[in-house]
Motif scaffolding. Structure first.
Motif, PDB file in Angstrom:
ATOM      1  N   LEU A  29       6.431  16.220   3.922  1.00  0.00           N
ATOM      2  CA  LEU A  29       6.575  16.990   2.682  1.00  0.00           C
ATOM      3  C   LEU A  29       5.629  16.436   1.615  1.00  0.00           C
ATOM      4  O   LEU A  29       5.627  15.230   1.343  1.00  0.00           O
ATOM      5  N   GLU A  30       4.834  17.313   1.030  1.00  0.00           N
ATOM      6  CA  GLU A  30       3.851  16.881   0.028  1.00  0.00           C
ATOM      7  C   GLU A  30       3.825  17.925  -1.086  1.00  0.00           C
ATOM      8  O   GLU A  30       3.715  19.112  -0.813  1.00  0.00           O
ATOM      9  N   LYS A  31       3.873  17.450  -2.319  1.00  0.00           N
ATOM     10  CA  LYS A  31       3.962  18.412  -3.433  1.00  0.00           C
ATOM     11  C   LYS A  31       2.624  19.104  -3.730  1.00  0.00           C
ATOM     12  O   LYS A  31       2.593  20.229  -4.199  1.00  0.00           O
ATOM     13  N   THR A  39      -3.477   8.971  -5.055  1.00  0.00           N
ATOM     14  CA  THR A  39      -4.207   7.693  -4.978  1.00  0.00           C
ATOM     15  C   THR A  39      -5.083   7.606  -3.733  1.00  0.00           C
ATOM     16  O   THR A  39      -6.116   6.927  -3.737  1.00  0.00           O
ATOM     17  N   SER A  40      -4.681   8.274  -2.676  1.00  0.00           N
ATOM     18  CA  SER A  40      -5.471   8.208  -1.438  1.00  0.00           C
ATOM     19  C   SER A  40      -6.749   9.037  -1.523  1.00  0.00           C
ATOM     20  O   SER A  40      -7.510   9.093  -0.563  1.00  0.00           O
ATOM     21  N   TRP A  41      -6.980   9.690  -2.651  1.00  0.00           N
ATOM     22  CA  TRP A  41      -8.220  10.467  -2.773  1.00  0.00           C
ATOM     23  C   TRP A  41      -9.403   9.595  -3.186  1.00  0.00           C
ATOM     24  O   TRP A  41     -10.399   9.511  -2.482  1.00  0.00           O
ATOM     25  N   TRP A 390      -5.111   1.724   1.767  1.00  0.00           N
ATOM     26  CA  TRP A 390      -5.872   2.423   2.826  1.00  0.00           C
ATOM     27  C   TRP A 390      -6.051   1.443   3.984  1.00  0.00           C
ATOM     28  O   TRP A 390      -5.875   1.772   5.144  1.00  0.00           O
ATOM     29  N   THR A 391      -6.341   0.184   3.641  1.00  0.00           N
ATOM     30  CA  THR A 391      -6.494  -0.848   4.674  1.00  0.00           C
ATOM     31  C   THR A 391      -5.184  -1.058   5.438  1.00  0.00           C
ATOM     32  O   THR A 391      -5.185  -1.148   6.670  1.00  0.00           O
ATOM     33  N   MET A 392      -4.070  -1.151   4.703  1.00  0.00           N
ATOM     34  CA  MET A 392      -2.804  -1.549   5.349  1.00  0.00           C
ATOM     35  C   MET A 392      -2.025  -0.371   5.937  1.00  0.00           C
ATOM     36  O   MET A 392      -1.011  -0.579   6.613  1.00  0.00           O
TER      37      MET A 392
HETATM   38  C1  LIG Z   1      -9.397   2.620  -8.036  1.00  0.00           C
HETATM   39  C2  LIG Z   1      -8.728   2.300  -6.720  1.00  0.00           C
HETATM   40  C3  LIG Z   1      -9.452   1.714  -5.703  1.00  0.00           C
HETATM   41  C4  LIG Z   1      -8.835   1.403  -4.501  1.00  0.00           C
HETATM   42  N1  LIG Z   1      -9.593   0.900  -3.481  1.00  0.00           N
HETATM   43  C5  LIG Z   1      -9.030   0.655  -2.277  1.00  0.00           C
HETATM   44  C6  LIG Z   1      -9.824   0.187  -1.202  1.00  0.00           C
HETATM   45  O1  LIG Z   1     -11.022   0.045  -1.298  1.00  0.00           O
HETATM   46  N2  LIG Z   1      -9.200  -0.092  -0.027  1.00  0.00           N
HETATM   47  C7  LIG Z   1      -7.877   0.077   0.139  1.00  0.00           C
HETATM   48  O2  LIG Z   1      -7.377  -0.246   1.214  1.00  0.00           O
HETATM   49  N3  LIG Z   1      -7.101   0.577  -0.850  1.00  0.00           N
HETATM   50  C8  LIG Z   1      -7.643   0.867  -2.057  1.00  0.00           C
HETATM   51  N4  LIG Z   1      -6.885   1.341  -3.076  1.00  0.00           N
HETATM   52  C9  LIG Z   1      -5.436   1.473  -2.872  1.00  0.00           C
HETATM   53  C10 LIG Z   1      -5.064   2.716  -2.110  1.00  0.00           C
HETATM   54  O3  LIG Z   1      -5.718   3.829  -2.661  1.00  0.00           O
HETATM   55  C11 LIG Z   1      -3.544   2.935  -2.178  1.00  0.00           C
HETATM   56  O4  LIG Z   1      -2.855   1.765  -1.836  1.00  0.00           O
HETATM   57  C12 LIG Z   1      -3.111   4.035  -1.213  1.00  0.00           C
HETATM   58  O5  LIG Z   1      -3.855   5.203  -1.438  1.00  0.00           O
HETATM   59  C13 LIG Z   1      -1.621   4.325  -1.374  1.00  0.00           C
HETATM   60  O6  LIG Z   1      -1.313   5.381  -0.510  1.00  0.00           O
HETATM   61  P1  LIG Z   1       0.088   6.110  -0.569  1.00  0.00           P
HETATM   62  O7  LIG Z   1       0.092   7.100   0.517  1.00  0.00           O
HETATM   63  O8  LIG Z   1       1.163   5.101  -0.643  1.00  0.00           O
HETATM   64  O9  LIG Z   1       0.095   6.797  -2.015  1.00  0.00           O
HETATM   65  P2  LIG Z   1      -0.499   8.222  -2.454  1.00  0.00           P
HETATM   66  O10 LIG Z   1      -1.846   8.444  -1.934  1.00  0.00           O
HETATM   67  O11 LIG Z   1      -0.320   8.298  -3.931  1.00  0.00           O
HETATM   68  O12 LIG Z   1       0.455   9.226  -1.727  1.00  0.00           O
HETATM   69  C14 LIG Z   1       1.760   9.506  -2.158  1.00  0.00           C
HETATM   70  C15 LIG Z   1       1.956  10.984  -1.968  1.00  0.00           C
HETATM   71  O13 LIG Z   1       3.299  11.329  -2.313  1.00  0.00           O
HETATM   72  C16 LIG Z   1       3.258  12.586  -2.946  1.00  0.00           C
HETATM   73  N5  LIG Z   1       4.423  12.775  -3.786  1.00  0.00           N
HETATM   74  C17 LIG Z   1       4.791  12.060  -4.867  1.00  0.00           C
HETATM   75  N6  LIG Z   1       5.904  12.586  -5.421  1.00  0.00           N
HETATM   76  C18 LIG Z   1       6.252  13.644  -4.663  1.00  0.00           C
HETATM   77  C19 LIG Z   1       7.303  14.600  -4.730  1.00  0.00           C
HETATM   78  N7  LIG Z   1       8.224  14.559  -5.699  1.00  0.00           N
HETATM   79  N8  LIG Z   1       7.352  15.557  -3.792  1.00  0.00           N
HETATM   80  C20 LIG Z   1       6.424  15.610  -2.792  1.00  0.00           C
HETATM   81  N9  LIG Z   1       5.395  14.747  -2.695  1.00  0.00           N
HETATM   82  C21 LIG Z   1       5.306  13.770  -3.613  1.00  0.00           C
HETATM   83  C22 LIG Z   1       1.987  12.500  -3.800  1.00  0.00           C
HETATM   84  O14 LIG Z   1       1.542  13.796  -4.197  1.00  0.00           O
HETATM   85  C23 LIG Z   1       1.036  11.778  -2.890  1.00  0.00           C
HETATM   86  O15 LIG Z   1       0.245  12.655  -2.119  1.00  0.00           O
HETATM   87  C24 LIG Z   1      -7.463   1.671  -4.307  1.00  0.00           C
HETATM   88  C25 LIG Z   1      -6.738   2.280  -5.325  1.00  0.00           C
HETATM   89  C26 LIG Z   1      -7.351   2.601  -6.522  1.00  0.00           C
HETATM   90  C27 LIG Z   1      -6.573   3.287  -7.596  1.00  0.00           C
END
Ligand SMILES: Cc1cc2nc3c(=O)[nH]c(=O)nc-3n(C[C@H](O)[C@H](O)[C@H](O)COP(=O)(O)OP(=O)(O)OC[C@H]3O[C@@H](n4cnc5c(N)ncnc54)[C@H](O)[C@@H]3O)c2cc1C
Length: 418
Positions: A29-31, A39-41, A390-392
């Protein structure tokens, strides 16, 4: 089992992939209208076990304090009215002893290195065609470079900790740096030398996540984008459904992977997750025919600017800012990182066409993510991946699938699983 994955960032999508591989029916499920839109963009795209040092180090309290008074720091700590900022900061400060920093860094490195191995399994899987998972991978390593001999020596001494845990490192003088990446030739005099982690790599996390989601969907998984989660339904010690704008979605088990939004949802069911957003900024710049783009990823350790090459673009990231959940940005937020990059790689990209972005790192005080279950027996956590999520993500997804299957993960997870 039918398993509902909450959140479509890289953590949610890799989890859905691993669960499906184990034979489960998955619904994600993704909003947003598409996965990897938060953040993953826009992150730096570094798959960087060599960058596993936790931010909660003995130096961090002074850096935080200084950032209250100084402008233009890579770290921007601001006082605010949000009590959660102070609760989180207090827990962060408690992690800043030398012993805890060492312990947390080694745990993080173990997870990061394992995760990279899982990523390689995924991209090398026989049932995945190379073109199905194209994400501008660059596997020439990452250069962590320093601008003074003193800083380089300190960096090398620090890196010995990761080396003791298996990280391959090579120390390069400035000529060797330029030989490895001639694009840094203009900056030769500014660089004292570098630590090159030849096994680190880079790649576009959003391209990867979207391609992997397409694979999951093709294999019968449901990727429900445009579906906002509004709450959890529980009965006794179990989750019985996820309330969304489009009705309730039910499964046998649930995985919480909502990045910075995980803490808010978990709180509604009595689970306290100290995950706080730390904002970062990025520029994505087309190379646009420029003759000397970076050949591999690099981190300017003095300015804390990270630069990756994604095919015909570069991605530049910088800054750790406490700004709550605000993702707004103005051109001035990017001036410093753009100047640094342009000085390093003057013929590296078409700097006039930079795309600006800001996103929120889901940071925990230890810098380690949360796994496992709390009092709700079928709700699994896989969230709080901070600055190298992204790494972990790949290893975290595998560990989560193992925990759900009741199997021992391939690496020890003591200290990681709640
Ligand atoms: C500037 C920057 C540089 C970085 N560089 C690196 C790097 O070089 N290497 C690395 O390993 N990591 C890097 N990171 C860290 C990495 O981007 C994050 O740790 C990772 O993207 C987290 O992934 P996630 O899936 O937990 O979060 P997200 O990508 O934020 O995914 C969470 C998802 O949940 C969805 N969501 C939230 N609320 C709801 C809701 N109510 N209903 C439905 N969906 C919902 C969101 O829309 C989102 O798509 C960087 C981060 C930043 C900001």
């Amino acid at each position: 089992m039918r398993i509902i994955v909450l959140g479509g960032g890289v953590v949610g999508v890799t989890t859905a992939y691993q669960l499906q591989k184990d034979g489960h029916e998955v619904v994600l499920l993704e909003k947003n209208p598409q996965v990897a839109d938060e953040t993953s963009w826009g992150n730096a795209g570094m798959i960087a076990p060599g960058h596993s040092f936790v931010w909660s180090s003995p130096k961090a309290p002074m850096i935080l304090l200084k950032s209250l008074f100084l402008k233009d720091q890579a770290l921007r700590f601001r006082l605010s009215a949000d009590p959660r900022l102070y609760a989180w900061s207090w827990r962060f400060l408690l992690e800043c002893t030398a012993d805890k920093a060492k312990r947390n860094t080694l745990l993080k490195h173990r997870l990061a290195a394992y995760s990279q191995a899982v990523l390689r399994e995924v991209i090398g899987a026989e049932d995945i065609a190379r073109e199905d998972l194209a994400y501008d991978r660059n596997d020439r390593g990452i250069l962590y470079f320093h601008r003074s001999q003193q800083a380089l020596d300190a960096g090398i001494a620090n890196m010995r900790l990761l080396e003791s845990d298996g990280q391959l490192i090579k120390v390069l003088d400035r000529d060797e740096v330029v030989a490895l990446d001639p694009a840094l030739g203009h900056a030769r005099e500014k660089i004292a030398g570098a630590i090159w982690c030849p096994t680190d790599e880079t790649g576009d996390p959003a391209k990867f996540t979207r391609a992997l989601a397409a694979i999951v969907a093709r294999r019968g998984g449901e990727i429900r984008t445009g579906t906002a989660i509004v709450g959890l339904e529980t009965s006794g010690d179990a989750v019985t459904g996820v309330r969304t704008g489009a009705g309730t979605v039910k499964g046998d088990a649930y995985v919480l992977a909502m990045g910075t939004a995980s803490a808010g949802l978990a709180r509604t069911v009595g689970i306290a997750l100290p995950i706080y957003p730390i904002k970062g900024y990025s520029l994505t710049i087309p190379i646009g025919g420029q003759p000397r783009p970076p050949a591999l990823g690099s981190v300017d350790e003095h300015n804390l600017v990270a630069i990756s090459r994604f095919g015909d673009r570069i991605r530049v990231t910088a800054t750790a800012e406490f700004a709550g959940y605000d993702k707004s940005h103005t051109p001035s937020d990017f001036a410093f990182m753009k100047r640094v990059t342009q000085e390093l790689y003057p013929e590296g990209a078409d700097y006039g066409r930079a795309e600006m972005w800001a996103g929120l790192r889901p940071m925990t005080p230890t810098n380690l993510p949360f796994f496992g279950r709390r009092h709700l027996g079928n709700l699994y956590l896989n969230t709080g991946h901070g600055h190298i999520g992204w790494t972990m993500s790949h290893g975290s997804a595998r560990i989560t699938a193992d925990l759900i299957a009741g199997r021992a993960p391939a690496i020890p997870v003591d200290g990681l699983v709640a």
